[in-house]
Design an enzyme around this catalytic site. Structure first.
Site, short mmCIF file in Angstrom:
data_model
loop_
_atom_site.label_atom_id
_atom_site.label_comp_id
_atom_site.label_asym_id
_atom_site.label_seq_id
_atom_site.Cartn_x
_atom_site.Cartn_y
_atom_site.Cartn_z
CG HIS A 1 -30.90 -84.30 14.62
ND1 HIS A 1 -31.70 -85.30 15.13
CD2 HIS A 1 -29.62 -84.73 14.80
CE1 HIS A 1 -30.95 -86.28 15.58
NE2 HIS A 1 -29.67 -85.95 15.41
CG HIS B 1 -19.38 -92.21 16.82
ND1 HIS B 1 -19.73 -92.86 17.97
CD2 HIS B 1 -20.11 -91.06 16.80
CE1 HIS B 1 -20.62 -92.13 18.64
NE2 HIS B 1 -20.87 -91.05 17.94
CG HIS C 1 -31.17 -84.03 19.32
ND1 HIS C 1 -30.63 -83.42 18.21
CD2 HIS C 1 -30.22 -84.89 19.77
CE1 HIS C 1 -29.40 -83.87 18.02
NE2 HIS C 1 -29.13 -84.78 18.94
CB CYS D 1 -16.47 -96.48 17.35
SG CYS D 1 -18.17 -96.16 17.89
CB CYS E 1 -19.31 -93.50 22.42
SG CYS E 1 -19.65 -94.50 20.99
CE LYS F 1 -22.74 -81.35 12.42
NZ LYS F 1 -21.54 -80.82 12.96
CE LYS G 1 -25.55 -93.43 12.25
NZ LYS G 1 -24.54 -92.41 12.21
CB CYS H 1 -15.42 -94.28 20.92
SG CYS H 1 -16.34 -93.35 19.67
N1 MSP Z 1 -25.30 -86.05 26.22
C1 MSP Z 1 -25.73 -87.38 26.08
C2 MSP Z 1 -26.87 -87.69 27.02
C3 MSP Z 1 -26.61 -87.45 28.45
S1 MSP Z 1 -28.01 -87.72 29.44
C4 MSP Z 1 -27.45 -87.76 30.98
C5 MSP Z 1 -26.18 -87.61 24.65
N2 MSP Z 1 -26.50 -86.52 23.96
S2 MSP Z 1 -26.98 -86.50 22.43
O1 MSP Z 1 -27.02 -85.10 22.07
O2 MSP Z 1 -26.18 -87.34 21.63
O3 MSP Z 1 -28.44 -86.98 22.47
C6 MSP Z 1 -28.79 -88.34 22.41
C7 MSP Z 1 -30.28 -88.42 22.45
O4 MSP Z 1 -30.85 -87.64 21.37
C8 MSP Z 1 -30.85 -89.80 22.21
O5 MSP Z 1 -30.88 -90.60 23.35
C9 MSP Z 1 -32.25 -89.43 21.76
O6 MSP Z 1 -32.98 -88.97 22.85
C10 MSP Z 1 -31.97 -88.28 20.83
N3 MSP Z 1 -31.62 -88.71 19.47
C11 MSP Z 1 -30.51 -88.35 18.78
N4 MSP Z 1 -30.56 -88.89 17.53
C12 MSP Z 1 -31.69 -89.61 17.38
C13 MSP Z 1 -32.29 -90.33 16.34
N5 MSP Z 1 -31.74 -90.43 15.15
N6 MSP Z 1 -33.48 -90.91 16.59
C14 MSP Z 1 -34.11 -90.80 17.80
N7 MSP Z 1 -33.56 -90.12 18.80
C15 MSP Z 1 -32.34 -89.55 18.66
O7 MSP Z 1 -26.25 -88.74 24.24
#
Ligand code: MSP
Length: 507
Positions: free
Chosen positions: A18, A147, A21, A144, A130, A301, A298, A127
């Site tokens: 999304h 979540h 990411h 949590c 997380c 989904k 926020k 969790c």
């Molecule tokens: N798999 C772990 C990371 C492992 S790195 C060794 C993880 N994955 S995640 O798919 O949840 O991605 C988290 C990352 O996605 C965040 O740190 C950020 O880079 C990005 N984001 C996910 N949601 C976000 C927002 N709502 N806003 C900004 N960035 C976000 O955690």
């Protein structure tokens, strides 16, 4: 040649990419493109985090029994998304790949040899959202806080990593290297965590058929974060190609990890300690940006507000999306994404300011000089030339400090100046009375466009390429050094311009 290594987090495959990411990946791409532009050898790594229990749950929800097949499909969807958004990553690491597994075991064995691994019992909450052990004191009414779900209570015999051995070393490193954790608020958060709450961490979990088994005890798999963090090494050859690895994980190669603030404890505490234990250098910068909301909500989904980056890029083009998120939100702070604000910036900053400047300038070159860039007799250095050079300086300084919004503001000041320069000099009147001055003014404008195109290149690569190809210099300029690009006067008189379609058709 100077080197530069930049990473994004590896993303979980239980979900689709999304805008959140995409944001982190856009920033990594901007840094990668910028560092290539200034003449550095760059490695940009992204990928997917696949050994999580979330993967198993998501596969079950989709009624897919073959977890690896589900993982392969999801990972290729992430790869396709990143490819179609035009990201310039050099590799895409997947944690179910052999090359990764090998490296994880290698690093584990190093840490074990150092004496930092012991068997212990974990009793407490976990969790799965997380993928983290969570303290009772961190729960909010038993749930949590992130979540909003009840964590599992588990009691397991696991391997532990002696994180507490590194308390003083970590604090010392953070103190000596203020640039190590950015921005400052995150650094303070990490320091206070290390000072008050640091504990050893469990690095293995019972093997339920998914994950990387421990070499000496296949009944256990590595805890997913222990495995995932190591991607930053395995993605550049650790355990596989030592020459490649030592090129990128090197003292004189700046290493930058980007992510959002949700995962700093793993990156700023556990990861550096793992590296210290195994005798490897630490990353130079860990930059944690803020969290995105959508129309102040926020991203979730259940709220149904998850914005698909492909949809956005099809509707507006990827460059306007890149411009908007970087211009709108100071990097490091939380920010809100709204299509209304995106459209305002699209019509204002992009269509009106930049798009019009390009189209007006090139129309005048067509009209007054038969599409050929005129020669500029240059008696004195004009203000616009000085502004170009000071804007380059601001861009260099801003990009060094991750102040992307400031860089864009500076570039747009130059664009505004150029638009005003047209109004002030009125080329349509000069055409009737002063051809020499007309040539001078139009040369200055077209040469400024060339600089603007390179200044925005890292932020908006497609747009930059369109401008440079309308100026008919795209191919020849690709070979130039950064110093040559930045020099005033690069555009050769006589160059035949090729005016194209409007860069940003109004919405
Ligand atoms: N798999 C772990 C990371 C492992 S790195 C060794 C993880 N994955 S995640 O798919 O949840 O991605 C988290 C990352 O996605 C965040 O740190 C950020 O880079 C990005 N984001 C996910 N949601 C976000 C927002 N709502 N806003 C900004 N960035 C976000 O955690």
């Amino acid at each position: 040649m100077p080197r530069f290594y930049v990473t994004t987090p590896i993303y979980y495959v239980n979900d689709k990419p999304h805008i959140g990411h995409t944001y982190t990946t856009i920033v990594a791409d901007i840094l990668a493109r910028w560092h290539r532009l200034i003449g550095e050898d760059v490695f940009f790594l992204t990928g997917t985090d696949e050994n999580s229990q979330k993967t198993v749950q998501a596969a079950h929800q989709k009624k897919e029994k073959d977890i690896q097949k589900y993982t392969d499909q999801m990972s290729s969807m992430w790869q396709m998304t990143w490819d179609s958004l035009g990201f310039s990553h050099n590799d895409f690491i997947r944690t179910t790949e052999e090359r990764h597994k090998k490296g994880v075991i290698k690093l584990f064995e190093k840490i074990q040899k150092k004496g930092d691994i012991y068997k212990g019992k974990y009793k407490g909450f976990y969790c799965s959202g997380c993928e983290a052990f969570i303290k009772e004191s961190d729960l909010a009414r038993g749930k949590c806080p992130l979540h909003k779900t009840k964590p599992d209570f588990i009691e397991e015999e696991n391997l532990f990593f002696k994180l507490t051995n590194y308390k003083d070393k970590l604090l010392d490193h953070i103190k000596k290297h203020p640039e190590f954790i950015q921005p400052e608020t995150r650094r303070n958060e990490v320091v206070s965590y290390i000072e008050t709450a640091l504990e050893d961490v469990s690095i293995s979990r019972p093997n339920k058929g998914w994950g990387i088994p421990l070499p000496q005890d296949p009944k256990q798999v590595f805890y997913v974060w222990f495995d995932a963090l190591i991607n930053y090494l395995t993605g550049i050859g650790y355990g596989q190609d030592e020459t490649k690895f030592s090129k990128w994980w090197a003292k004189d190669c700046p290493i930058v990890h980007l992510m959002a603030k949700d995962i700093i404890k793993f990156h700023c505490v556990i990861w550096p300690a793992m590296l210290m234990s195994s005798g490897l250098k630490l990353p130079d910068v860990i930059f944690a940006h803020g969290f995105f909301t959508i129309d102040e909500e926020k991203i979730s989904k259940s709220l149904g507000n998850v914005i698909d980056p492909i949809f956005l890029s099809q509707k507006y083009g990827i460059d306007p999306v890149r411009y908007f998120v970087l211009r709108e939100i100071p990097f490091g702070q939380d920010g809100d994404f709204s299509t209304k604000k995106l459209e305002e910036r699209y019509n204002g900053d992009l269509a009106n300011d930049l798009g019009n400047l390009v189209s007006r300038t090139l129309t005048m070159i067509e009209k007054y000089f038969e599409s050929k860039v005129p020669a500029a007799g240059r008696p004195t250095k004009e203000e616009i030339e000085t502004l170009v050079s000071s804007t380059w300086k601001k861009a260099e300084q801003g990009l060094d400090k991750f102040q992307f919004d400031k860089v864009l503001v500076a570039i747009w000041q130059l664009i505004d100046f150029a638009n005003t320069y047209i109004e002030k000099n009125k080329p349509w009147e000069l055409a009737k009375k002063d051809e020499k001055k007309l040539a001078q003014v139009l040369y200055n404008l077209t040469e400024s466009l060339r600089h603007i195109a390179w200044m925005i290149y890292a932020f908006m690569p497609e747009t930059a390429e369109k401008i440079l190809s309308q100026l008919n210099v795209l191919e020849s300029e690709r070979k130039l050094s950064f110093d040559q690009i930045k020099k005033w006067g690069g555009l050769k008189p006589g160059t035949k311009i090729k005016k194209g379609k409007p860069l940003f058709p109004r919405i």
